[in-house]
Structures are given as structure tokens and as C-alpha cells.
Scaffold this active site. Sequence first.
Site, PDB file in Angstrom:
ATOM      1  N   GLU A   1      86.650   6.876  26.282  1.00  0.00           N
ATOM      2  CA  GLU A   1      87.727   6.772  27.680  1.00  0.00           C
ATOM      3  C   GLU A   1      87.050   7.683  28.640  1.00  0.00           C
ATOM      4  O   GLU A   1      87.226   7.337  29.878  1.00  0.00           O
ATOM      5  CB  GLU A   1      89.056   7.386  27.275  1.00  0.00           C
ATOM      6  CG  GLU A   1      89.767   6.701  26.097  1.00  0.00           C
ATOM      7  CD  GLU A   1      90.297   5.173  26.727  1.00  0.00           C
ATOM      8  OE1 GLU A   1      89.502   4.449  27.129  1.00  0.00           O
ATOM      9  OE2 GLU A   1      91.625   5.303  26.939  1.00  0.00           O
TER      10      GLU A   1
ATOM     11  N   THR B   1      91.129   2.129  36.143  1.00  0.00           N
ATOM     12  CA  THR B   1      91.743   3.426  36.016  1.00  0.00           C
ATOM     13  C   THR B   1      91.449   4.466  36.921  1.00  0.00           C
ATOM     14  O   THR B   1      92.202   5.179  37.340  1.00  0.00           O
ATOM     15  CB  THR B   1      91.501   3.893  34.676  1.00  0.00           C
ATOM     16  OG1 THR B   1      91.918   2.870  33.413  1.00  0.00           O
ATOM     17  CG2 THR B   1      92.340   5.186  34.201  1.00  0.00           C
TER      18      THR B   1
END
Length: 308
Positions: free
Chosen positions: A129, A182
Site C-alpha cells: 500500500e 488514492t
Amino acid sequence: MDSIKVFAPGTVANVACGFDVIGLALNAPGDEMIVKRSDTPGIRISAIHGADLPLDPAKNVAGVAIQALLQKYEATKVGFDVEIFKNIHPGSGIGSSAASSAGAVVAVNQLLGEPFTRKQLVRFAMEGERLASGAAHADNVAPAILGGFTLVRSYRPLDITTIHTPKDLWVTVIHPQIEVKTSDAREILKQKILMTDAIKQWGNVAALVAGLYQENYDLISRSLEDVIVEPIRSILIPAFHELKLKCKEAGALGGGISGSGPSVFMLSQGEENARKVAATMNDVYAPLGVDYKIYVSQINTEGVKVIG
């Protein structure tokens, strides 16, 4: 065991009021991965089907997550070949990078004889991530690995707990076929918030957790309110407010932006309500000229699963 195939579920992060701390796992969509042990040391990503992503393991979330695991395992002479079948579109807001990261570490851990617990695997998947978004957040990878609802109590130290999943809770997700990165969605967020908003958000988070444990669907519904992030990020999603209003009129308990978007999720009590919500989502989006996919799913309480 020299080869393993796993299913890695999509996830909904934030769950309205739970920004960066609450997530849930889906039964669909999900990625599949085949990981094989190799006599040649190192990590190789042999193929990625369904998405144009780097094969270089240093630039791919699965490779980075595996490398983080191997560094902790202190293994220098092991090798793995990875093949990825992407069914979760990158930038969808339903945990594409998390699925690859989570599936990779669970598969490798199995092939090594499970030296790490599932909770320990979350930290390794978080490195994937970090590569994807610039932040090593756990609200997608934790439910992907552990299943069900998860709560990140703390990042320093990392402290994750699972939350009870009501047996009749369903999720409906619409994924407009536009990309919201994101990293970009984080850039537009305010760095300071009003104390009154913070207090309201804390109350909603606590009440949502209580509602899940009590299987109190009315309390869950009242708690699915985000007064901090949603007002800003919703501008990135076509027809967001109309969609949310009409889904609640159709019987949804409530919902919001899935992760950083553009997907939108709605929770419902029972499959019948969840499918009514799916029909409403279709009615709202069909005239917009935007391609989209709709998923109806129960909460996945198992997380990454070995399927072969």
C-alpha cells in the site's frame, strides 16, 4: 507444497465515518493469484492478466509485500514466481492494490509453512500500500487478510482488531469506470478540522462498532455518516448525492465513498434490500453515459482464501 492458488477479496475502506481505521471484505469482486516456489532465489512476477501493471517486483505491490515478508523471515535463498489475475480494477476504490498485497503475503506464508500469523501479515501487505499510495495504511489490507470488519486502533504500534459481522448484512457497490488515484484523493483533504466535526465523527465511529456487535441495524444506519472526508471527496464522483439519497429511499441502511472512490458502497439488511439498491444504482447511472459495474455481496468473513 510448491504451488498455491489464492482468492484475495476486494474491500471497502473507511466505511463512511471510519476514515483510515475501519474496513470490510467483500465476497466479490476479488483477485486470484498463483504463487510457486522456485529454485532460483528472488521474486518474479511472470504475468498479470486483466490490468497493465509493472512486472518488476520492485514496482509491483505484490512483489514489495513479499519482499517485506522475506526480509523479516531472513530468507536469502528462496524464490517465488507469481501470476496475478486482476478482477479488481486499479483505482477503483475497492482495494485493488490491497488484494494483490494481501494475496501475495498469505500465499507465500503458506508455502513457507506459516511462520507468521494473519495479523503479522498485515504489516507486510501495508508496504504494498505504501508503494501504491504513498501511505502504509491498513484499512484495506487488514480486512482482506483477516476477513469481516476490521478496526485499526493504532498504527504506532500497529494494533488491529476484528469486529463482529451481523449475519444479515449485505453490501452493494457501484464502480463507475473512472479512475481516482488514492494519492490524488488524499491531496484534496483538509489538514485541520473543526472540533465539532471531530466530536460528531467519533460518536458515529463508536456507535457503528456498537451497532455491528448488537446487530442493531437502526443504529448502524444512523452511524453511517461522514462529516469530514465525504463532503470533499464526493465532488469527484458523478451523481454522488442523488445516488446516496435514492439508495436510502430504496431501503439501504446507508453508505458512502468506498476508499478514495470512485466506487460507492451501500449497506443493507438482507439480500432482497441489497438487490433493490443495486437496481436503484442502475437507474441513477444508466442515463449518465458513464460505464459502471455493480456488485452485490455478503461480507466476506474469511479473507484471503486458498482455492488450489
